[in-house]
Design an enzyme around this catalytic site. Sequence first.
Site, mmCIF file in Angstrom:
data_model
loop_
_atom_site.group_PDB
_atom_site.id
_atom_site.type_symbol
_atom_site.label_atom_id
_atom_site.label_comp_id
_atom_site.label_asym_id
_atom_site.label_seq_id
_atom_site.Cartn_x
_atom_site.Cartn_y
_atom_site.Cartn_z
ATOM 1 N N ASN A 99 1.470 -1.787 -3.897
ATOM 2 C CA ASN A 99 0.746 -1.234 -5.051
ATOM 3 C C ASN A 99 -0.531 -2.018 -5.391
ATOM 4 O OD1 ASN A 99 3.769 -0.072 -6.688
ATOM 5 N ND2 ASN A 99 2.260 1.151 -5.572
ATOM 6 N N ASP B 190 8.993 7.333 -9.393
ATOM 7 C CA ASP B 190 7.730 7.849 -8.867
ATOM 8 C C ASP B 190 7.308 9.117 -9.617
ATOM 9 O OD1 ASP B 190 5.528 7.884 -7.243
ATOM 10 O OD2 ASP B 190 6.561 8.664 -5.476
HETATM 11 C C1 IPE Z 1 6.802 3.461 -4.799
HETATM 12 O O1 IPE Z 1 5.950 4.449 -5.269
HETATM 13 C C2 IPE Z 1 6.650 2.221 -5.617
HETATM 14 C C3 IPE Z 1 7.121 2.304 -6.985
HETATM 15 C C4 IPE Z 1 7.727 3.316 -7.549
HETATM 16 C C5 IPE Z 1 6.902 1.116 -7.774
HETATM 17 P P1 IPE Z 1 4.522 4.682 -4.624
HETATM 18 O O2 IPE Z 1 3.941 5.858 -5.324
HETATM 19 O O3 IPE Z 1 3.739 3.438 -4.641
HETATM 20 O O4 IPE Z 1 4.890 5.029 -3.115
HETATM 21 P P2 IPE Z 1 4.080 5.791 -1.977
HETATM 22 O O5 IPE Z 1 2.741 5.134 -1.882
HETATM 23 O O6 IPE Z 1 3.962 7.216 -2.415
HETATM 24 O O7 IPE Z 1 4.923 5.650 -0.763
HETATM 25 C C1 IPE Z 2 5.072 5.508 -10.032
HETATM 26 O O1 IPE Z 2 4.197 6.528 -10.294
HETATM 27 C C2 IPE Z 2 4.678 4.228 -10.714
HETATM 28 C C3 IPE Z 2 4.244 3.164 -9.804
HETATM 29 C C4 IPE Z 2 4.176 3.232 -8.511
HETATM 30 C C5 IPE Z 2 3.834 1.924 -10.427
HETATM 31 P P1 IPE Z 2 2.875 6.738 -9.447
HETATM 32 O O2 IPE Z 2 1.766 5.999 -10.112
HETATM 33 O O3 IPE Z 2 3.095 6.398 -8.019
HETATM 34 O O4 IPE Z 2 2.672 8.303 -9.631
HETATM 35 P P2 IPE Z 2 2.143 9.339 -8.560
HETATM 36 O O5 IPE Z 2 2.949 9.150 -7.301
HETATM 37 O O6 IPE Z 2 0.692 9.013 -8.351
HETATM 38 O O7 IPE Z 2 2.352 10.662 -9.199
HETATM 39 MG MG MG Z 3 3.683 7.469 -6.405
#
Ligand code: IPE
Ligand code: IPE
Ligand code: MG
Length: 244
Positions: free
Chosen positions: A77, A29
Amino acid sequence: MSPSAAPAVSLDPVLSSGTVPRHVAIIMDGNGRWAKQRMLPRLAGHKAGVDAVRRVTREARRLGIAALTLYAFSSENWRRPEQEVGDLMGLLRIFIRSDLQELVSENVRLRVIGDYRRFTPDLVAMIDDAVARTAANNGPILAIALNYGSHAELAAAARRAALRVGADGIDEAAIEAELDTHDLPPLDLLIRTSGEQRLSNFLLWQAAYAELLFVETLWPDFDAEALAAAVTAFGLRQRRYGGL
Ligand code: IPE
Ligand code: IPE
Ligand code: MG
């Protein structure tokens, strides 16, 4: 080195006596925030995240971690803008094209958990082909979670278990055997980067007795040293499983 030099107490967990976890899972994340800090588009963060995947999978092999599971796309997602979802799928294609050969030659077994068959047919075919090309390997497992959500995984596992053993026959082992992770070792260490402290529907069943580690590092900044530090921290944990 002169004989009088200090004894080589290595901080490298491979070289020291710490326990190396067999199965590590990572909620990768923070890509978006990494990009935002640099005034870059979110896609740049996801691209840097792919570089981190490459670094970390190599280090996991070096450390002797038997299975590494990476949360790449959650079943939630899909709520992101279409453009970003498309970008993530595009990066998955690029990753398979650029990195599959290394996985094949490094004896890695590529696995996918999650309902990836909801992706577009050509991407599904590409994923199936990639998995098939590493199927004869017998080295470490790299499992990628694609369109993965624990609740859906558990509901599907319960359905299959009911068909196999009947509703009254469903016990823990019957569920366990139907999970997407059924042939992976028990989860030892679950890491989430970027400072968030939640599981976001990832490996809820499998995490029952995993050690949890939440680190502030944004995923694109997570490197070999960060994984080695996580493994060292794991080696210092005392796992009691309810006993003494
Ligand atoms: C969790 O991250 C999913 C992945 C890393 C693929 P998200 O960024 O989607 O999670 P939330 O929405 O903050 O819980
Ligand atoms: C994790 O990074 C990647 C996926 C969930 C695919 P994020 O895209 O969730 O990054 P933040 O949480 O917005 O920083
Ligand atoms: Mg995220």
